[in-house]
Design an enzyme around this catalytic site. Structure first.
Site, PDB file in Angstrom:
ATOM      1  N   TRP A 159      -1.431  27.088  23.143  1.00 16.23           N
ATOM      2  CA  TRP A 159      -0.919  28.401  23.533  1.00 16.23           C
ATOM      3  C   TRP A 159      -2.069  29.346  23.881  1.00 16.23           C
ATOM      4  O   TRP A 159      -2.040  30.524  23.546  1.00 16.23           O
ATOM      5  CB  TRP A 159      -0.029  29.012  22.446  1.00 16.23           C
ATOM      6  CG  TRP A 159       1.160  28.173  22.113  1.00 16.23           C
ATOM      7  CD1 TRP A 159       1.423  27.552  20.936  1.00 16.23           C
ATOM      8  CD2 TRP A 159       2.240  27.837  22.995  1.00 16.23           C
ATOM      9  NE1 TRP A 159       2.594  26.855  21.018  1.00 16.23           N
ATOM     10  CE2 TRP A 159       3.127  27.011  22.271  1.00 16.23           C
ATOM     11  CE3 TRP A 159       2.549  28.149  24.317  1.00 16.23           C
ATOM     12  CZ2 TRP A 159       4.287  26.490  22.821  1.00 16.23           C
ATOM     13  CZ3 TRP A 159       3.711  27.629  24.871  1.00 16.23           C
ATOM     14  CH2 TRP A 159       4.564  26.819  24.131  1.00 16.23           C
ATOM     15  N   ARG A 244      -3.747  44.509  18.621  1.00 17.17           N
ATOM     16  CA  ARG A 244      -2.352  44.467  18.194  1.00 17.17           C
ATOM     17  C   ARG A 244      -1.614  45.734  18.639  1.00 17.17           C
ATOM     18  O   ARG A 244      -0.459  45.675  19.066  1.00 17.17           O
ATOM     19  CB  ARG A 244      -2.302  44.311  16.678  1.00 17.17           C
ATOM     20  CG  ARG A 244      -0.963  43.933  16.128  1.00 17.17           C
ATOM     21  CD  ARG A 244      -1.118  43.298  14.760  1.00 17.17           C
ATOM     22  NE  ARG A 244      -1.493  41.901  14.855  1.00 17.17           N
ATOM     23  CZ  ARG A 244      -2.076  41.207  13.877  1.00 17.17           C
ATOM     24  NH1 ARG A 244      -2.361  41.799  12.738  1.00 17.17           N
ATOM     25  NH2 ARG A 244      -2.360  39.930  14.038  1.00 17.17           N
ATOM     26  N   GLN A 338      22.777  45.072  30.217  1.00 17.00           N
ATOM     27  CA  GLN A 338      24.204  45.376  30.073  1.00 17.00           C
ATOM     28  C   GLN A 338      24.634  46.466  31.052  1.00 17.00           C
ATOM     29  O   GLN A 338      25.700  46.372  31.687  1.00 17.00           O
ATOM     30  CB  GLN A 338      24.490  45.811  28.636  1.00 17.00           C
ATOM     31  CG  GLN A 338      25.958  45.786  28.245  1.00 17.00           C
ATOM     32  CD  GLN A 338      26.493  44.376  28.115  1.00 17.00           C
ATOM     33  OE1 GLN A 338      25.731  43.440  27.948  1.00 17.00           O
ATOM     34  NE2 GLN A 338      27.808  44.232  28.208  1.00 17.00           N
ATOM     35  N   GLU A 365      -0.010  37.236  18.865  1.00 17.01           N
ATOM     36  CA  GLU A 365      -0.872  38.185  18.137  1.00 17.01           C
ATOM     37  C   GLU A 365      -0.207  38.724  16.875  1.00 17.01           C
ATOM     38  O   GLU A 365      -0.318  39.891  16.523  1.00 17.01           O
ATOM     39  CB  GLU A 365      -1.327  39.325  19.059  1.00 17.01           C
ATOM     40  CG  GLU A 365      -2.311  38.853  20.132  1.00 17.01           C
ATOM     41  CD  GLU A 365      -2.947  39.982  20.901  1.00 17.01           C
ATOM     42  OE1 GLU A 365      -3.311  40.998  20.288  1.00 17.01           O
ATOM     43  OE2 GLU A 365      -3.073  39.839  22.130  1.00 17.01           O
ATOM     44  N   GLY A 366       0.502  37.827  16.218  1.00 16.24           N
ATOM     45  CA  GLY A 366       1.156  38.181  14.962  1.00 16.24           C
ATOM     46  C   GLY A 366       2.648  38.356  15.153  1.00 16.24           C
ATOM     47  O   GLY A 366       3.106  39.375  15.676  1.00 16.24           O
TER      48      GLY A 366
END
Length: 383
Positions: A159, A244, A338, A365-366
């Site tokens: 990944w 993050r 929607q 990244e978490g």
């Protein structure tokens, strides 16, 4: 036009507002010209364009500059790019993530690569995840054994964003100074180093260049170590601590794009002789979307401002921002689908594209569940 009133919040200075305005103009004038039919070629082209435009100087700031890192600028750039083009955001982010360790902890020789990535002349990648080690970084199995003035790397990474097209990789391996997290080291590995193989290219629902890498007796000089041997976990966490918050900003950009598209849709679409926007149920959806966007922005720019004003670590703030912004962006985009009805699931429509783009941000990244653990531990420790 996207609401820009948030730029007047006290988190920002005039230079941030000027940056946002300049980048908005650049995006409108440039991003529509890139052909996305070949993801690899498009990513390379976008990196070059971002470099030529001067935007990549923010992705890996010069550590010797008076202000080497500005997370608010990183977040503003990722939010704006994501709102216009998810792959452009990816191209920018990977230049920063891939060279983050060098920017924060690299030697003067390693910073020669940083100079190239800042110009868009080279692509970088961050090789941390493994088949059996994603969220649990301390359990990674790739090894780097000291052999005189070299290290010999063996193992596998997966990944890996920019895998297969990157010119240089920041690789994390176990050097064994201690058990678990205290025995990891970061290395800077050029892509043409013998022993580095691109084992598999990975296809995902929102096209990005990803790959599985294999290291087979790869020999690299000890001068490739980023920082100090055995301190790789700290290096990795210091990079993720910064980036993050920017993942959350990218999610915010996607959410703003979804809200913009929905506002245009409900104002133009007629139902029962009146615009959709006059229906109270629709107004309720719009209110929820606007609330989620603003609440996300507040958490994101709080985390960025906290880091920029001198906090050593912002793990709790960044985790809150990433968890909330990515989860809420998923909700906002689902509402956009929607509100668009059948057009919302038509391939190539804005809501359909965003629906595919947003899901991965709740993992990499978490993952969201990991962010909850980070937040809970920090809260239990500090209260």
């Amino acid at each position: 036009m996207t609401d820009r009133s948030f730029l007047e919040w006290p988190f920002f200075e005039d230079r941030h507002r000027e940056l946002a305005t300049a980048l908005e103009t650049w995006c409108v004038e440039n991003l529509g010209t890139v052909d996305h039919s070949d993801t690899d070629a498009a990513t390379v082209a976008l990196v070059r364009m971002l470099g030529e435009g001067g935007w990549l100087r923010y992705s890996g700031p010069d550590p010797e500059a008076p202000a080497p890192l500005d997370v608010r600028s990183l977040c503003l750039i990722r939010e704006t790019l994501a709102r216009h083009d998810g792959l452009a955001d990816f191209a920018f982010a990977m230049q920063g993530l891939g060279m983050g360790a060098v920017s924060l902890s690299g030697s003067s020789g390693q910073r020669e690569w940083l100079a190239r990535t800042r110009k868009g002349a080279a692509l970088s990648a961050f090789a941390l995840s493994e088949p059996a080690s994603g969220s649990d970084v301390a359990s990674l199995a790739t090894t780097a054994v000291r052999d005189g003035s070299h290290y010999v790397l063996n193992g596998e990474k997966t990944w890996i964003s920019n895998g297969g097209i990157a010119d240089v990789y920041t690789v994390f391996a176990r050097t064994g100074e201690a058990e678990g997290a205290r025995g990891l080291t970061a290395f800077l590995v050029p892509a043409d180093t013998p022993g580095l193989e691109i084992t598999e290219r990975l296809e995902v629902m929102a096209p990005h260049p990803l790959a599985r890498l294999t290291f087979r007796d790869l020999r690299i000089g000890a001068d490739a170590v980023i920082g100090t041997p055995g301190e790789g976990f700290k290096v990795a966490m210091s990079v993720l601590d910064v980036f993050r918050s920017t993942v959350a900003a990218a999610a915010l950009g996607f959410a703003r794009a979804a809200l913009d598209a929905s506002l245009e849709r409900v104002r133009a679409r007629q139902l029962f002789g009146a615009p959709l926007s006059e229906l109270q149920m629709v107004q309720g959806h719009i209110a929820d979307m606007a609330l989620d966007v603003d609440a996300s922005a507040l958490l994101i720019y709080r985390a960025a401002w906290t880091k920029d004003t001198g906090a050593a670590r912002v793990s709790r703030e960044a985790a809150m921002a990433k968890l909330f912004a990515t989860d809420q962006a998923q909700r906002v985009i689902d509402k956009a689908v929607q509100l668009h009805g059948g057009d919302g699931v038509r391939v190539g429509s804005v809501p359909e594209r965003l629906y595919r783009e947003i899901r991965a941000l709740r993992i990499y990244e978490g993952a969201s569940d990991v962010q909850k653990v980070v937040i809970a531990r920090a809260t239990l420790k500090n209260t």
